[in-house]
Design an enzyme around this catalytic site. Structure first.
Site, mmCIF file in Angstrom:
data_model
loop_
_atom_site.group_PDB
_atom_site.id
_atom_site.type_symbol
_atom_site.label_atom_id
_atom_site.label_comp_id
_atom_site.label_asym_id
_atom_site.label_seq_id
_atom_site.Cartn_x
_atom_site.Cartn_y
_atom_site.Cartn_z
ATOM 1 N N CYS A 117 -7.591 -1.907 8.476
ATOM 2 C CA CYS A 117 -6.224 -1.963 7.930
ATOM 3 C C CYS A 117 -5.682 -0.557 7.707
ATOM 4 C CB CYS A 117 -6.201 -2.750 6.626
ATOM 5 S SG CYS A 117 -6.436 -4.514 6.887
ATOM 6 N N HIS A 144 -1.500 -5.713 1.680
ATOM 7 C CA HIS A 144 -2.717 -6.533 1.662
ATOM 8 C C HIS A 144 -2.438 -7.813 0.873
ATOM 9 C CE1 HIS A 144 -5.728 -3.268 2.828
ATOM 10 N NE2 HIS A 144 -6.148 -4.335 3.485
ATOM 11 N N GLU A 181 0.840 -1.205 0.000
ATOM 12 C CA GLU A 181 0.000 0.000 0.000
ATOM 13 C C GLU A 181 0.874 1.254 0.000
ATOM 14 O OE1 GLU A 181 -3.098 -0.006 -0.413
ATOM 15 O OE2 GLU A 181 -3.724 -2.056 0.068
HETATM 16 N N1 PCA Z 1 -8.553 -6.696 6.437
HETATM 17 C C1 PCA Z 1 -9.372 -5.580 6.814
HETATM 18 C C2 PCA Z 1 -9.183 -5.443 8.303
HETATM 19 C C3 PCA Z 1 -8.510 -6.687 8.751
HETATM 20 C C4 PCA Z 1 -8.081 -7.352 7.525
HETATM 21 O O1 PCA Z 1 -7.380 -8.400 7.479
HETATM 22 C C5 PCA Z 1 -9.077 -4.329 6.007
HETATM 23 O O2 PCA Z 1 -8.663 -4.446 4.841
HETATM 24 O O3 PCA Z 1 -9.271 -3.224 6.491
#
Ligand code: PCA
Length: 189
Positions: free
Chosen positions: A142, A164, A79
């Site tokens: 996240c 992610h 990200e």
């Molecule tokens: N994904 C969520 C919160 C926890 C996770 O593993 C997100 O993308 O915000």
């Protein structure tokens, strides 16, 4: 050795597993130039970020790399940016469901990752695992953790980033773990 805090998340949204946690479990305790400290975070606005910051300070982390699951994505995505916004389409694991509220009142609109996101994505792609730089970590927990860690360590030597990974059904745990391994090793190259 340098210290890297590697966080993942507990399951949420009715799932019984979180791909980030499954992948992080496969990462060894030393990797490249880093001693790896692992921490599983609750999927909770505010609370997860506080726990991550406390642990990063306690460990004396040189790098904090947080990992979460992005169910709709087919690629591993470092990200690039965290934004000062909370919006939840469904409640977090503590029942909070903010709609367009700031994470930090008066805080900066956004922070860029202080990890080399493109270099990480290229290192993962070179191993034929799908990867791409992402320009939105969303507005859920996240992004909350990424933003708060970025705010805490802004202007310090501590580097902060977020990756992610797809859900386990889209990309297997072995591939996601290998992607994380490659991303961490790429920080030393
Ligand atoms: N994904 C969520 C919160 C926890 C996770 O593993 C997100 O993308 O915000």
């Amino acid at each position: 050795m340098k210290k890297l805090l590697l966080t993942s998340f507990e399951p949420f949204g009715g799932d019984d597993e979180n791909a980030s946690d499954a992948a992080v479990r496969q990462i060894p305790c030393t990797l490249g130039e880093f001693e790896i400290h692992k921490l599983t975070l609750p999927v909770s606005f505010g609370r997860a970020a506080k726990i991550a910051i406390t642990e990063a300070e306690a460990v004396g982390a040189d790098v904090v790399l947080s990992v979460g699951q992005a169910a709709g994505r087919a690629a591993v995505t470092p990200e690039a940016v965290a934004i000062n916004l909370r919006y939840a389409a469904a409640p977090d694991n503590d029942g909070a469901c903010p709609h367009d509220t700031p994470i930090e009142i008066g805080g900066r609109e956004a922070y860029f990752s202080t990890l080399p996101v493109r270099h990480m994505a290229e290192a993962i792609s070179a191993a034929t695992i799908p990867a791409a730089v992402s320009y939105s970590a969303g507005t859920y927990v996240c992004n909350d953790v990424f933003y708060s860690l970025s705010a805490r360590f802004f202007g310090t030597p501590v580097r902060v980033g977020f990756i992610h990974v797809p859900s386990v059904g889209t990309l297997g745990t072995a591939a996601s773990a290998e992607a994380l391994r490659l991303a961490i090793v790429s920080l030393s190259t």
